[in-house]
Design a protein around this motif. Structure first.
Motif, PDB file in Angstrom:
ATOM      1  N   TRP A  73       0.844  -1.207   0.000  1.00 35.96           N
ATOM      2  CA  TRP A  73       0.000   0.000   0.000  1.00 35.96           C
ATOM      3  C   TRP A  73       0.872   1.248   0.000  1.00 35.96           C
ATOM      4  O   TRP A  73       1.776   1.391   0.832  1.00 35.96           O
ATOM      5  CB  TRP A  73      -0.937   0.048   1.212  1.00 35.96           C
ATOM      6  N   GLN A  91       1.076   5.516  -2.200  1.00 33.32           N
ATOM      7  CA  GLN A  91       0.423   6.520  -3.047  1.00 33.32           C
ATOM      8  C   GLN A  91       1.483   7.316  -3.798  1.00 33.32           C
ATOM      9  O   GLN A  91       2.641   7.353  -3.380  1.00 33.32           O
ATOM     10  CB  GLN A  91      -0.360   7.521  -2.186  1.00 33.32           C
ATOM     11  N   THR A  92       1.064   8.027  -4.840  1.00 37.91           N
ATOM     12  CA  THR A  92       1.972   8.932  -5.544  1.00 37.91           C
ATOM     13  C   THR A  92       2.658   9.854  -4.525  1.00 37.91           C
ATOM     14  O   THR A  92       3.870  10.115  -4.610  1.00 37.91           O
ATOM     15  CB  THR A  92       1.187   9.783  -6.563  1.00 37.91           C
TER      16      THR A  92
HETATM   17  C1  WT7 Z   1      -4.252   5.001  -4.048  1.00 34.71           C
HETATM   18  C2  WT7 Z   1      -3.022   5.710  -4.539  1.00 34.71           C
HETATM   19  C3  WT7 Z   1       0.741   3.127  -5.061  1.00 34.71           C
HETATM   20  C4  WT7 Z   1       1.136   3.313  -6.436  1.00 34.71           C
HETATM   21  C5  WT7 Z   1       0.027   3.127  -7.424  1.00 34.71           C
HETATM   22  C6  WT7 Z   1      -1.199   3.942  -7.127  1.00 34.71           C
HETATM   23  C7  WT7 Z   1      -4.853   2.787  -3.649  1.00 34.71           C
HETATM   24  C8  WT7 Z   1      -2.614   1.637  -3.792  1.00 34.71           C
HETATM   25  C9  WT7 Z   1      -2.998  -0.191  -2.667  1.00 34.71           C
HETATM   26  C10 WT7 Z   1      -3.013  -1.444  -1.988  1.00 34.71           C
HETATM   27  C11 WT7 Z   1      -5.218  -0.991  -1.339  1.00 34.71           C
HETATM   28  C12 WT7 Z   1      -4.153   0.600  -2.644  1.00 34.71           C
HETATM   29  C13 WT7 Z   1      -5.200   3.622  -2.425  1.00 34.71           C
HETATM   30  C14 WT7 Z   1      -4.263   4.811  -2.558  1.00 34.71           C
HETATM   31  N1  WT7 Z   1      -3.896   1.721  -3.347  1.00 34.71           N
HETATM   32  N2  WT7 Z   1      -2.068   0.483  -3.385  1.00 34.71           N
HETATM   33  N3  WT7 Z   1      -1.954  -2.270  -1.977  1.00 34.71           N
HETATM   34  N4  WT7 Z   1      -4.152  -1.794  -1.347  1.00 34.71           N
HETATM   35  N5  WT7 Z   1      -5.262   0.200  -1.972  1.00 34.71           N
HETATM   36  O1  WT7 Z   1      -0.842   5.243  -6.739  1.00 34.71           O
HETATM   37  O2  WT7 Z   1      -2.386   6.538  -8.198  1.00 34.71           O
HETATM   38  O3  WT7 Z   1      -1.332   7.585  -6.159  1.00 34.71           O
HETATM   39  O4  WT7 Z   1      -3.135   5.855  -5.934  1.00 34.71           O
HETATM   40  O5  WT7 Z   1      -4.298   3.689  -4.593  1.00 34.71           O
HETATM   41  O6  WT7 Z   1      -6.527   4.037  -2.509  1.00 34.71           O
HETATM   42  O7  WT7 Z   1      -4.726   5.964  -1.894  1.00 34.71           O
HETATM   43  P1  WT7 Z   1      -1.910   6.376  -6.795  1.00 34.71           P
END
Ligand code: WT7
Length: 646
Positions: free
Chosen positions: A410, A412-413
């Motif tokens: 888990w 995020q950007t």
């Molecule tokens: C959002 C961030 C992390 C890089 C790719 C996405 C969701 C991401 C998980 C996970 C549950 C997850 C969240 C987060 N998220 N990884 N392993 N389990 N939810 O990056 O585009 O910035 O998105 O993706 O909701 O807030 P992003």
């Protein structure tokens, strides 16, 4: 919810880079003496000027700011390339697998050094200097990595725009960071289809006066229009360029890159990452979470247009001297066996992908997986959205033959790298849970009022303290950075996600609690899709919500109110879908458009999205209190016209 527990395999428990006892000691030091812990961890990077300062961050309004290792100096490309040359100059740094299985290229660290220096010289000869913003709109070709690293060698700031975005989306990102230079390709190639990248750039530049130079990498050799004085082909410039370029010493807090991401309101934000803290985070998490061992081939399937491609295709693995596989194609071309064929072809040990890809492949049956041996696989990773236990079990049992731990990561950007994930040699796994925070990461759950919740509970996920990989600002709008992430729950970073914590302290991410939706692991602001829709001449008003989707995780459900003299029709519905694709890009394609004569609004005119979400989820029996609506009768009409069955 699956309650299965998968213990650490015995062999890994004994010889992983981080075992249960090392993990315990590291957690303890990170908690009791973070200053010493981070001083030690930061030694994994090569510093030109050693830092004396460590964490000087504050989430409070009075002294707000994020800062790590501020007086240290380093260069990212020197850390990702030069320092490996003496010991692994002839080792593959990048294995490039083309869209066509007959197309591949292996680039050693010595060759990477030469290519990055050449690219840096080409950029410099066109006036790129330290601090300048360079927009990259490129397919998954080695030149994309060369260009990123060349920027870091100069100290220029790259802004990668995913090559699936429309000319309008590209133009707004170029304008926001005021790039003078764009690097693109003639065309991209995915699943045998050509993507007209140069033509998209030309269309975008009609609306960007800042751009003086366009460098075009010839990927397909297509005949593309070239504007005299503005556009040049990369190939001849590369051949003429010198093969050396001295890396620029950069401050740890100097900007490294900008990456635009969607939020719940407004236009996409330029997330800005730093040089020192970001690289440390990408590198240490890559080694710890994937148990990376020297010599192994590691493959992250993400596109460099997303943060996963930045941190886990390029920066993390290369900082660690790894061999990183870069894939141009798609999972179902030439057939659904492609991922596993590539694993066999290059002896991939570590494989990292998104749940949406797994669900799509799972639907095609196990034979495609079993057509490949996958004997080299050791660790499997998941990222981008919650992985449903069914997909997790399939990944584990079928792809990994029950042998390979799954690391559900888990982040995020904004976080720069992974924050919550298992350590494969130390953490027992539960399908569907990202498990436990990494060293020095302090998650907490709060209720709607910001009250911290203890023990096994569910709430909004915040992070209590800074970590080195945290974003530093929203490019050009520091006030928006503070406002977006630190005011909902003062003194804390709010992630926008909801989560459950179980009795073992494991985290289960439940998804976004704001107006952000996650379509195939891609982040989309509902407001962006709405503003694309209302830009259409026949649309008066639009409201967009997420809906459950078996492959994409979430789909896009749009309620559209037409102008008074317009008639709903299937043809107009198709036009609107094409319109949104054209405005934003194919990833924003609405799955459902429902024409709505009225939207549910409060008396003060606020659209009640809660109701629209319930209808899109097909849960029309549980709408809750609708008595505060200005006109409750619109709800019945919406339910009657719901497009879910169609
Ligand atoms: C959002 C961030 C992390 C890089 C790719 C996405 C969701 C991401 C998980 C996970 C549950 C997850 C969240 C987060 N998220 N990884 N392993 N389990 N939810 O990056 O585009 O910035 O998105 O993706 O909701 O807030 P992003």
């Amino acid at each position: 919810m699956s309650e299965a527990l998968y213990p650490v395999p015995a062999a890994l428990a004994a010889d992983a880079r981080i075992t249960a006892s090392t993990a315990a000691a590291m957690h303890a030091l990170a908690a009791s003496d973070p200053d010493t812990f981070w001083r030690q961890q930061a030694q994994r990077l090569d510093w030109i000027t050693p830092f004396t300062k460590v964490d000087e961050s504050s989430f409070n309004e009075a002294d707000f700011g994020i800062s790590w290792f501020a007086d240290g100096q380093l260069n990212v490309s020197a850390n990702c390339i030069d320092r490996h040359l003496a010991t692994r100059g002839d080792q593959p740094a990048i294995i490039w697998e083309g869209d066509d299985p007959a197309d591949s290229r292996v680039i050693t660290y010595a060759q990477l050094h030469e290519e990055v220096c050449r690219f840096a010289n080409v950029l410099k000869s066109h006036g790129v200097q330290r601090g300048d913003r360079v927009t990259l709109y490129l397919p998954m070709i080695p030149e994309a990595a060369f260009a990123m690293l060349a920027c870091t060698r100069i100290g220029a700031v790259h802004s990668i725009v995913f090559a699936g975005f429309s000319p309008d989306s590209l133009a707004s990102r170029i304008r926001d960071c005021d790039s003078r230079i764009v690097v693109t390709a003639d065309e991209g190639l995915r699943g045998g289809k050509r993507v007209p990248l140069k033509a998209n750039v030309d269309a975008a530049l009609d609306h960007c006066s800042s751009v003086e130079k366009v460098i075009v990498v010839q990927r397909t050799g297509a005949d593309v229009a070239m504007v005299a004085g503005r556009d040049l082909f990369y190939g001849p410039a590369r051949d003429a360029a010198a093969t050396d370029y001295a890396p620029q010493a950069m401050g740890a807090e100097d900007p490294l890159f900008i990456l635009y991401t969607s939020g719940s309101t407004g236009t996409p934000k330029g997330v800005l990452h730093s040089t020192g803290g970001y690289l440390l985070w990408a590198s240490m998490t890559h080694e710890h979470v994937f148990d990376y061992r020297p010599g192994e081939v590691y493959w992250c399937t993400a596109d460099i247009g997303w943060v996963t491609g930045h941190s886990y295709v390029v920066y993390g693995p290369l900082a660690n001297g790894a061999t990183t596989l870069m894939f141009e194609g798609v999972p179902n071309y030439p057939d659904h066996s492609r991922f596993w064929q590539v694993c066999d072809k290059w002896n991939v040990s570590i494989f990292y992908t998104a749940p949406t890809a797994l669900r799509a492949l799972m639907r095609e049956g196990d034979a495609y997986v079993q057509a490949a041996s996958r004997a080299s696989l050791r660790i499997l990773g998941s990222v981008g959205e919650p992985i449903n236990p069914e997909a997790w079990e399939w990944y584990h049992r079928i792809v990994g033959d029950g042998r390979c731990p799954i690391v559900d990561t888990w982040w995020q950007t904004e976080t720069g790298g992974i924050l919550i994930a298992p350590l494969p040699g130390a953490t027992d796994l539960k399908p569907g849970s990202a498990t436990l925070p990494l060293f020095g990461v302090h998650p907490l759950l709060v209720d709607a009022e910001g009250q911290e919740l203890d023990g096994a509970t569910e709430g909004n996920l915040c992070i209590a303290k800074s970590w080195p990989g945290q974003m530093r600002t929203v490019y050009g709008d520091h006030a928006r950075f503070f406002q977006t992430y630190f005011t909902t729950y003062p003194g804390r970073y709010f992630t926008g996600d909801g989560a459950r914590r179980d009795a073992d302290g494991y985290y289960w991410i439940t998804g976004r609690v704001d107006d952000v939706i996650n379509v195939s692991g891609h982040r989309m602001g509902t407001a962006e899709v709405e503003s694309a829709l209302v830009a259409h001449a026949k649309v008066a008003e639009a409201a967009v919500v997420g809906m459950p989707h078996p492959i994409k995780g979430q789909g896009i459900y749009a309620y559209v109110t037409l102008n008074a003299n317009e008639e709903p029709s299937d043809d107009l519905r198709k036009q609107l879908v094409a319109w949104v694709r054209n405005e934003i890009g194919p990833i924003a394609t609405p799955d459902i458009i429902q024409f709505a004569p009225g939207l549910p609004k409060t008396r003060s005119g606020k659209i009640m999205r809660r109701i629209l979400r319930k209808i899109a989820e097909g849960e029309t029996g549980a709408l809750g209190d609708i008595s505060t609506l200005a006109d409750p009768s619109v709800v019945e009409k919406l339910i009657a016209d719901s497009q879910l069955a169609s």
